[in-house]
Structure formats: C-alpha cells, structure tokens
Write a protein that holds these residues in place. Sequence first.
Motif: not given
Length: 177
Positions: A91-98
């Motif tokens: 909800t406050e941003g972050g990192d999405l890694k695939i």
Amino acid sequence: MKPSVDAISKEVAVMDRIITDFLSFARPSDMVMSEVDLENFLSDCLSSLEGISSDINISVNKEMLPHIRADEVLLRQAFTNLLQNAIESMTEGGDLKITGFMDDQVCISISDTGHGIPESIQGKIFLPFYTTKERGTGLGLAIVHKIIVSHGGDIKVETGDKGTTFTIRLPKKLIVS
C-alpha cells in the motif's frame, strides 16, 4: 437517483465477481492446452494489471524460460491473481520481483515487499472462502492452487514481516521440445 444507480451498479459488479470466482473454483477445469511462451506470457500478465503505483518498483528476470504446453487462460488467471495480491499488499510502495528459472522443474517466483502473511493464517491461505480482505471472496488463492495443481505443479509460499514470495513449480514434462 444517480447515486442509487451507481451504488446498485457497484454491488452488481461485486456479486458478479463473487459468482465468477465461485464458478471458477467449483467447476471442473477442462484444460485447453496450447504452447505458451513463458517469457512473453509473464510480460503480458504484468501489462494487463491496472493501478500499479509508481511507488512500486518492478524487476523481471525471466530469461531462459521455456515454451510449455499449458492452458494459457487458466495460467493467466493464476498469475494475474498472484501479481494483483502482491501489488495490493504494498500500500505504501515497494518492490515487486518476478523471477523465472529452471532446476528440476520450471520455476517462477513472485516476490513483494508488502506486509507479509501472519504466521497464524499461513496454513489457511489456499482454503476456499478464507479471506482477510474486506471485499474478498476467499477464492483467489484457492483458484490459483487448483490451476497450478491441475497442471501437475505445486505452489509454495514464504513470508515474513517484510514481504511474501510465492514460487510456482511446473513439471518439465510440460516443456515443448
């Protein structure tokens, strides 16, 4: 009159989603197998998502993933659900890694830096009708699990206070030679 129509329209959309999810879970899956280029497939799943915040950094490492024989529509449903859940957890941003890789199986992991899954509910997340979301049906991860298992694969989750990783493993027998 317009606010009432809007409210009814929203509730109909919610009911439609619940019914669609229920039918997806309850109905036996007649798989329509076709060749799926996993590298392009993952890119397509990402591009189909709405509302990805600019506060979310996305990294994708999917080189060397093979083409497989799978039901592309069902796989898209599973991966899109996992990606959407990951985005909603940040909800406050972050990192999405695939990350896609090969070992003794075809593996794809989806990691986020969201709030994680409390230990007390980790054993329940793949159960039908279990949800922690206010507007959730509790069928999303149950459907994901059903789709992956119907392809002969499995799905595992690792989580902590700062994120979650779902790893999907599909059998090598699905690889197109």
